[in-house]
Enzyme design. Structure first.
Site, mmCIF file in Angstrom:
data_model
loop_
_atom_site.group_PDB
_atom_site.id
_atom_site.type_symbol
_atom_site.label_atom_id
_atom_site.label_comp_id
_atom_site.label_asym_id
_atom_site.label_seq_id
_atom_site.Cartn_x
_atom_site.Cartn_y
_atom_site.Cartn_z
ATOM 1 N N ASP A 169 0.831 -1.222 0.000
ATOM 2 C CA ASP A 169 0.000 0.000 0.000
ATOM 3 C C ASP A 169 0.855 1.257 0.000
ATOM 4 O O ASP A 169 0.662 2.152 0.825
ATOM 5 C CB ASP A 169 -0.943 -0.016 1.215
ATOM 6 C CG ASP A 169 -1.842 -1.236 1.233
ATOM 7 O OD1 ASP A 169 -1.321 -2.345 1.412
ATOM 8 O OD2 ASP A 169 -3.055 -1.080 1.047
ATOM 9 N N HIS A 330 -11.506 -2.150 7.207
ATOM 10 C CA HIS A 330 -11.533 -3.342 6.326
ATOM 11 C C HIS A 330 -11.675 -4.640 7.111
ATOM 12 O O HIS A 330 -11.243 -5.693 6.642
ATOM 13 C CB HIS A 330 -10.266 -3.416 5.459
ATOM 14 C CG HIS A 330 -10.040 -2.193 4.612
ATOM 15 N ND1 HIS A 330 -10.980 -1.702 3.751
ATOM 16 C CD2 HIS A 330 -8.964 -1.368 4.500
ATOM 17 C CE1 HIS A 330 -10.501 -0.632 3.144
ATOM 18 N NE2 HIS A 330 -9.296 -0.401 3.585
ATOM 19 N N HIS A 357 -3.593 -3.764 2.486
ATOM 20 C CA HIS A 357 -4.962 -3.247 2.538
ATOM 21 C C HIS A 357 -5.256 -2.412 3.778
ATOM 22 O O HIS A 357 -5.781 -1.306 3.676
ATOM 23 C CB HIS A 357 -5.958 -4.408 2.411
ATOM 24 C CG HIS A 357 -7.321 -3.985 1.963
ATOM 25 N ND1 HIS A 357 -7.531 -3.001 1.022
ATOM 26 C CD2 HIS A 357 -8.573 -4.422 2.334
ATOM 27 C CE1 HIS A 357 -8.840 -2.847 0.825
ATOM 28 N NE2 HIS A 357 -9.486 -3.693 1.603
ATOM 29 N N HIS A 359 -4.088 -0.035 6.593
ATOM 30 C CA HIS A 359 -2.927 0.860 6.616
ATOM 31 C C HIS A 359 -2.325 0.984 8.007
ATOM 32 O O HIS A 359 -2.287 2.061 8.609
ATOM 33 C CB HIS A 359 -3.313 2.227 6.036
ATOM 34 C CG HIS A 359 -3.817 2.123 4.637
ATOM 35 N ND1 HIS A 359 -4.585 3.081 4.033
ATOM 36 C CD2 HIS A 359 -3.659 1.135 3.710
ATOM 37 C CE1 HIS A 359 -4.879 2.702 2.807
ATOM 38 N NE2 HIS A 359 -4.345 1.524 2.589
HETATM 39 FE FE LIG Z 1 -6.234 -1.915 -0.449
#
Ligand SMILES: [Fe+2]
Length: 472
Positions: A169, A330, A357, A359
């Protein structure tokens, strides 16, 4: 009697220590700051007419003796040649004047995305390189010649040491820059990067501003032109925008980043495998179908039993949406893929799974949750010596900022978690031991914020948790 009592108490205390090594939620608090992209003007193209730019390399075959060299020429298609030679040959040249340079032609692709037209994107696959050898290579146009170098990995073998960087990321903010700078100046030198998805974050900009893919390519060149980054795709690579007339998923990513998927009998560049030194690396796609009978499912089903642990003892999986993650951001987005594939990971004793995904940073215990079925009601992660360690490394530092909202209490499966940006280094030592460190951006490069020994699940399936959680 006293001795027996002493030993009894010692055993009880040790037992409690093993059972109760609770996970760590780091007390480190990152200074709150806006995450904005570095202005495009800070990533100018190299000077010179039609100068090759955005140079990047990745492994080009299954064994490690191939390399894919990619670059962009902004205005003209040709020349489409990469020239390369052994570094030692250059030395020989100076002494004896006999060495020759090899040439490989690139295939050229272009694409349009809404109002954007790409430059000429070159991909050249070099094969039959010597293992463990340094090469120079050059890409040129008009009077500009740009020279880079790389070192091929050792031939696959069970006790071949190898060091990976791990980044996810990334994006192109000041935080992203700190992450990349920390990685390239880390005294523990990574030889290749495992990338856990989400590259440029172009899609966070109006009309998925694809010039952000160009600036990202220039940004990462300082590392990826010299060592391969092993790519996996995240949600920011999908670029699915029917409102813009763009309904082909992964269009910019697949034009720009090539991987050797056919070498592992995959039918898609979104999932594939490579061997590198003592590791067998499996890349999966969180955003492609993985239900039963789908191409990705069928591929993984036949892939895992093929792995020869006597040649490549370490199985490492890279995917984007984490299966185990105790952050509210998420949360459980990787759950359906976990349900589908986790029994195979346990059966085949996968060593480590890297995901992005989310952070922030998190490392799990070895746990599995494979007992559940719809009628027995058994559900919940439990310690499992055949299970991988799950690492969330989505902490590259992109435009969307930090994921700083962890779920209270820290679940027992979570060994260490922290809402900071950073990168990790995985040092494979031999067939039994690997040392893993995580480096937060706010520290000087040599500082290790989290570390763990990983014991190989096939050759040395002992429990590492008591030594790894000693600072709990
Ligand atoms: Fe992502």
């Amino acid at each position: 009697m006293a001795i027996i009592w002493f030993w009894l108490m010692t055993c009880v205390l040790l037992h409690i220590a093993v059972l109760c090594n609770a996970g760590v939620t780091s007390g480190f608090v990152r200074k709150a700051a806006w995450s904005v992209d570095i202005p495009k003007s800070h990533f100018p193209p190299p000077s010179g007419t039609n100068a090759p730019e955005q140079v990047h390399i990745t492994q080009g075959d299954h064994e490690g003796s191939g390399m894919i060299i990619s670059w962009v020429t902004p205005f003209e298609r040709y020349p489409n040649v990469v020239t390369y030679w052994e570094a030692d040959a250059e030395y020989e040249h100076n002494k004896h004047k006999h060495y020759h340079k090899h040439k490989t032609h690139s295939t050229i692709t272009t694409y349009r995305y809404y109002d954007y037209s790409s430059g000429y994107i070159h991909h050249a696959t070099i094969k039959h390189l010597k293992f463990d050898t340094k090469y120079f290579y050059e890409v040129a146009s008009h009077n500009v010649t740009r020279r880079f170098s790389f070192t091929t990995p050792p031939k696959p073998g069970p006790d071949v040491p190898y060091t990976f960087g791990v980044i996810g990321d990334l994006g192109q903010t000041a935080d992203s820059n700190q992450t990349l700078e920390h990685y390239v100046s880390n005294p523990i030198k990574g030889q290749a990067v495992l990338f856990a998805g989400d590259l440029s974050y172009a899609d966070d900009h109006p009309n998925h501003d694809n010039t952000k893919w160009d600036t990202f390519g220039r940004f990462i060149e300082k590392s990826v032109a010299y060592q391969p980054w092993i790519w996996s795709a995240g949600n920011h690579e999908i670029d699915f925008a029917p409102n813009l007339g763009e309904s082909v998923p992964f269009k910019p990513y697949l034009h720009r980043y090539r991987v050797p998927y056919k070498a592992s009998q995959s039918t898609s560049p979104l999932w594939y495998s490579i061997k590198r030194a003592s590791t067998y690396i499996i890349v999966l796609s969180s955003y492609s179908a993985y239900g039963k009978y789908t191409p990705q499912y069928k591929w993984l089903e036949q892939e895992l039993p093929k792995i020869n642990r006597s040649e490549t003892p370490w199985i490492i999986v890279i995917l984007h949406a984490p299966w185990y993650n105790s952050n509210r951001y998420h949360y459980m987005e990787g759950e359906s893929m976990r349900v589908q594939f986790e029994p195979w990971f346990v059966q085949h004793k996968v060593d480590i799974v890297f995901a992005g995904h989310v952070h922030s940073y998190e490392r799990s215990e070895r746990i599995s949750n494979v007992k559940y079925n719809i009628t027995n009601g058994l559900s919940g992660p439990v310690r499992d010596s055949s299970a991988p360690v799950y690492i969330t490394i989505g902490d590259g530092g992109n435009i969307e900022g930090i994921a700083d909202n962890f779920i209270d209490q820290q679940p027992s499966y979570s060994a260490y978690r922290e809402a900071s940006f950073g990168h990790a280094i995985l040092e494979i030592k031999n067939r039994t031991h690997a040392y893993y460190t995580w480096h937060r951006n706010q520290d000087n490069e040599p500082v290790i914020a989290d570390s763990a020994w990983f014991f190989n699940r096939f050759w040395y399936p002992e429990d590492e948790s008591s030594i790894n959680n000693k600072e709990a």
